[in-house]
Structures are given as structure tokens and as C-alpha cells.
Design an enzyme around this catalytic site. Structure first.
Site, mmCIF file in Angstrom:
data_model
loop_
_atom_site.group_PDB
_atom_site.id
_atom_site.type_symbol
_atom_site.label_atom_id
_atom_site.label_comp_id
_atom_site.label_asym_id
_atom_site.label_seq_id
_atom_site.Cartn_x
_atom_site.Cartn_y
_atom_site.Cartn_z
ATOM 1 N N GLY A 140 4.083 8.007 -6.959
ATOM 2 C CA GLY A 140 3.224 7.986 -8.294
ATOM 3 C C GLY A 140 2.063 7.447 -8.611
ATOM 4 O O GLY A 140 1.385 7.110 -7.487
ATOM 5 N N ARG A 171 -3.037 1.554 -4.783
ATOM 6 C CA ARG A 171 -3.266 0.229 -4.700
ATOM 7 C C ARG A 171 -4.561 -0.208 -4.916
ATOM 8 O O ARG A 171 -4.865 -1.547 -5.208
ATOM 9 C CB ARG A 171 -2.727 -0.493 -3.563
ATOM 10 C CG ARG A 171 -1.365 -0.528 -3.241
ATOM 11 C CD ARG A 171 -0.871 -1.225 -1.860
ATOM 12 N NE ARG A 171 0.678 -1.165 -1.773
ATOM 13 C CZ ARG A 171 1.426 -0.690 -1.177
ATOM 14 N NH1 ARG A 171 1.088 0.572 -0.776
ATOM 15 N NH2 ARG A 171 2.878 -0.958 -1.167
ATOM 16 N N HIS A 206 -3.552 12.640 -4.039
ATOM 17 C CA HIS A 206 -2.117 13.376 -4.271
ATOM 18 C C HIS A 206 -2.420 14.801 -4.914
ATOM 19 O O HIS A 206 -1.627 15.724 -4.480
ATOM 20 C CB HIS A 206 -1.313 12.519 -5.474
ATOM 21 C CG HIS A 206 -1.289 11.394 -5.125
ATOM 22 N ND1 HIS A 206 -1.673 10.202 -5.685
ATOM 23 C CD2 HIS A 206 -0.005 10.632 -4.050
ATOM 24 C CE1 HIS A 206 -0.962 9.187 -4.958
ATOM 25 N NE2 HIS A 206 -0.037 9.376 -4.174
ATOM 26 N N LYS A 251 -4.163 9.877 5.476
ATOM 27 C CA LYS A 251 -4.522 8.567 5.277
ATOM 28 C C LYS A 251 -3.047 7.497 5.901
ATOM 29 O O LYS A 251 -3.469 6.508 6.146
ATOM 30 C CB LYS A 251 -4.627 8.231 3.621
ATOM 31 C CG LYS A 251 -4.922 6.535 3.404
ATOM 32 C CD LYS A 251 -5.121 6.432 2.100
ATOM 33 C CE LYS A 251 -5.324 4.939 1.645
ATOM 34 N NZ LYS A 251 -3.951 4.527 1.701
ATOM 35 N N ASP A 252 -1.975 8.276 5.683
ATOM 36 C CA ASP A 252 -0.901 7.231 6.153
ATOM 37 C C ASP A 252 -0.474 7.887 7.617
ATOM 38 O O ASP A 252 0.368 8.599 7.497
ATOM 39 C CB ASP A 252 0.300 7.336 5.019
ATOM 40 C CG ASP A 252 -0.011 6.581 3.865
ATOM 41 O OD1 ASP A 252 -0.452 5.464 3.874
ATOM 42 O OD2 ASP A 252 0.196 7.163 2.758
ATOM 43 N N GLY A 279 -0.515 13.045 3.486
ATOM 44 C CA GLY A 279 -1.970 12.831 3.532
ATOM 45 C C GLY A 279 -1.916 12.156 5.129
ATOM 46 O O GLY A 279 -1.154 11.268 5.438
ATOM 47 N N GLU A 324 -6.785 11.472 -7.084
ATOM 48 C CA GLU A 324 -7.243 12.769 -6.444
ATOM 49 C C GLU A 324 -6.730 13.190 -5.067
ATOM 50 O O GLU A 324 -6.787 14.422 -4.755
ATOM 51 C CB GLU A 324 -8.630 12.883 -6.278
ATOM 52 C CG GLU A 324 -9.481 13.146 -7.771
ATOM 53 C CD GLU A 324 -8.921 14.392 -8.318
ATOM 54 O OE1 GLU A 324 -8.827 15.414 -7.580
ATOM 55 O OE2 GLU A 324 -8.467 14.114 -9.550
#
Length: 283
Positions: free
Chosen positions: A31, A187, A37, A149-150, A147, A35
């Protein structure tokens, strides 16, 4: 868009969708959508007939001193964004729905979970693997979107799906960034103006490292030290890790070789906010 809060109802509606021959795409999230997500939803819409998004802040992946209670939550806001993006079904279960009693089953992936965030957040990836396995069993998607990013999380999920022969195709999606280079993250809302400005050193250091590799630098320690030095110039930055590893197995190496695929990953705290960022490079 239809919002669903119970496992049984979601299973019922998706069983009907699959019976009609529709492909189901799944975007699991915690949640506070941004952008990044939405880009996963857009990718899912390109190749799937039905897009399911889950919003669930999973307590299993937070350590005792981490930010589970303060993790940002805003279901009405997220619901509006999800609907505008074209999500078909929004699954928003409570903790009691997902874990009605103490969990006695744990999904654990070895090796790829051990460096990086696995070293500094023990148990984190067990919590991730367990909840994703449960969500896959509930949704039974044809495709699931994660993603880059992780990147370590992506590697863990891909390994888990491969090892357990799960009938789902994992679709990696590129990291989205602000115009100034900061990787999008839920975050980021925690950052003060000064912290946010200094956090730009993360993407800047990754770009510098990529330029070093493209210029022929192959010594891992030299590249890693250059990244750490750039970040350390920021007074508020506290480095958790800077690592350059083989990808996706996340093995250590002293020198890069032609043809290597590597992950340069970092985690840095600014105040109370821990940010991660990375770049995947083909040498």
C-alpha cells in the site's frame, strides 16, 4: 473495480474469471501507492485480462524494532489510485483474515536471502516468502509483477517459484524514479527536506559506479569503496551496506568478468528512514 476483504470471496470471483478463460495478473503491495506501483499495474494490463492488486502490510516481514506500526497506510487514497490505474480487484485483507491464528508454517529460501537486507534484517525474507506463497495460493495468478527496486526480494521470489514449481510467471519491472533520481518508495514520505536532498547521493553513486564499470573498472572493492565514499559525504547518511554481487544468485566475487550480470545494492539510513536502491549491470 471491486474491493474484496476476504480470502473466500476473492477465490470465488477469480475462479469464475479463470473459468471464462481470462488470464489473471497479480500485483502484491503493502500500500501507500506511488507511480512505481502503478507502473506494475500498467505492465500487468498489457499482458493480462484481469489485474488483482493486494494491499497488506505484512507483520511477518518486520523485525521487533522496525517500522510496522508507523508504516504509512491510507486505504481510501490507495483505492482511488488503484481504480484510476485500472485494477480489476483490490484485495485488502486485515491481519486477522490472513493470519487468523498463530502461523506454524514458514517458507524459507536459503543463500539468496543471506547477504544484503537478509544480513541486517534477520527473518525478513522468511516473512516475505511466506506471505507471497500464501497470496499466490489465494490468487492463483498466471503472472505476478515485482519491481526491480527490491532486487533481492525479486531474486528470492524467483528462486522460490523455481524451486517449488509454482505455476506462475514472475515479471520483473524496472525501478521508477523521481525526476531528480530518487527511487520511488512508500518510505520517502518520512524524509525531511534535508534528508531527501542528501538521499540523492544514492542514485548519484550508482550512476558513478556504472560509469566506472563501463570505463573498464573490474575490481569490486574499488567500485564499492567509491560508492561508499560518495554516500559518506552526506552528513545525515548512515550506511547499512554497499555490496556488488553476482545476480541473481547474489554470490560474492572479487573481480568482474566480461559477461557477468551483477547487482550493485545499497541500504542507507537518513534519520529514522532506511532507503534501499540498486542497479543491475551487464558487464
Amino acid at each position: 473495480m471491486r474491493t474484496i476483504t476476504t480470502i473466500n470471496e476473492l477465490r470465488d470471483v477469480l475462479r469464475a474469471e479463470r473459468r471464462e478463460g481470462r488470464t489473471v495478473g497479480f500485483v502484491p503491495t503493502m500500500g501507500f501507492l506511488h507511480e512505481g506501483h502503478i507502473s506494475l499495474v500498467n505492465r500487468a494490463k498489457e499482458i493480462c485480462d484481469v489485474v488483482v492488486m493486494s494491499i497488506f502490510v505484512n507483520p511477518l516481514q518486520f523485525g521487533p524494532n522496525e517500522d510496522f506500526d508507523r508504516y504509512p497506510r491510507d486505504i481510501p487514497r490507495d483505492s482511488k489510485l488503484a481504480e484510476e490505474a485500472g485494477v480489476s480487484y483490490l484485495f485488502t485483507p486485515g491481519v486477522e483474515e490472513m493470519y487468523p491464528s498463530k502461523m506454524l508454517t514458514n517458507v524459507s529460501v536459503a543463500e539468496v536471502t543471506e547477504p544484503l537486507c537478509g544480513a541486517s534484517r534477520p527473518g525478513h525474507f522468511d516473512g516475505v516468502a511466506t506471505v507471497v506463497t500464501k497470496l499466490f495460493n489465494i490468487v492463483q495468478p498466471h503472472y505476478a509483477f515485482f519491481g526491480q527496486k527490491d532486487a533481492q526480494q525479486l531474486a528470492v521470489i524467483e528462486q522460490m517459484v523455481y524451486d517449488l514449481s509454482m505455476p506462475v510467471t514472475i515479471v520483473p519491472c524496472p525501478t521508477l524514479r523521481e525526476a531528480d533520481g530518487l527511487a520511488l518508495s512508500s518510505r520517502n514520505v518520512y524524509l525531511s527536506a534535508e534528508e531527501r536532498e542528501q538521499a540523492l547521493a544514492l542514485s548519484r553513486s550508482l550512476r558513478q559506479a556504472q560509469a566506472m564499470v563501463e570505463a573498464g573498472e573490474r575490481d569490486v572493492a574499488t567500485i564499492r569503496d567509491a560508492v561508499a565514499s560518495e554516500i559518506s559525504q552526506q552528513p545525515l547518511a548512515v550506511i547499512d551496506y554497499v555490496e556488488l554481487l553476482q545476480y541473481p544468485r547474489l554470490g560474492y566475487t572479487a573481480r568482474l568478468a566480461e559477461g557477468d550480470r551483477v547487482l550493485l545494492a545499497l541500504a542507507v539510513k537518513f534519520g529514522k528512514t532506511r532507503l534501499i536502491d540498486n542497479i543491475i549491470m551487464n558487464v
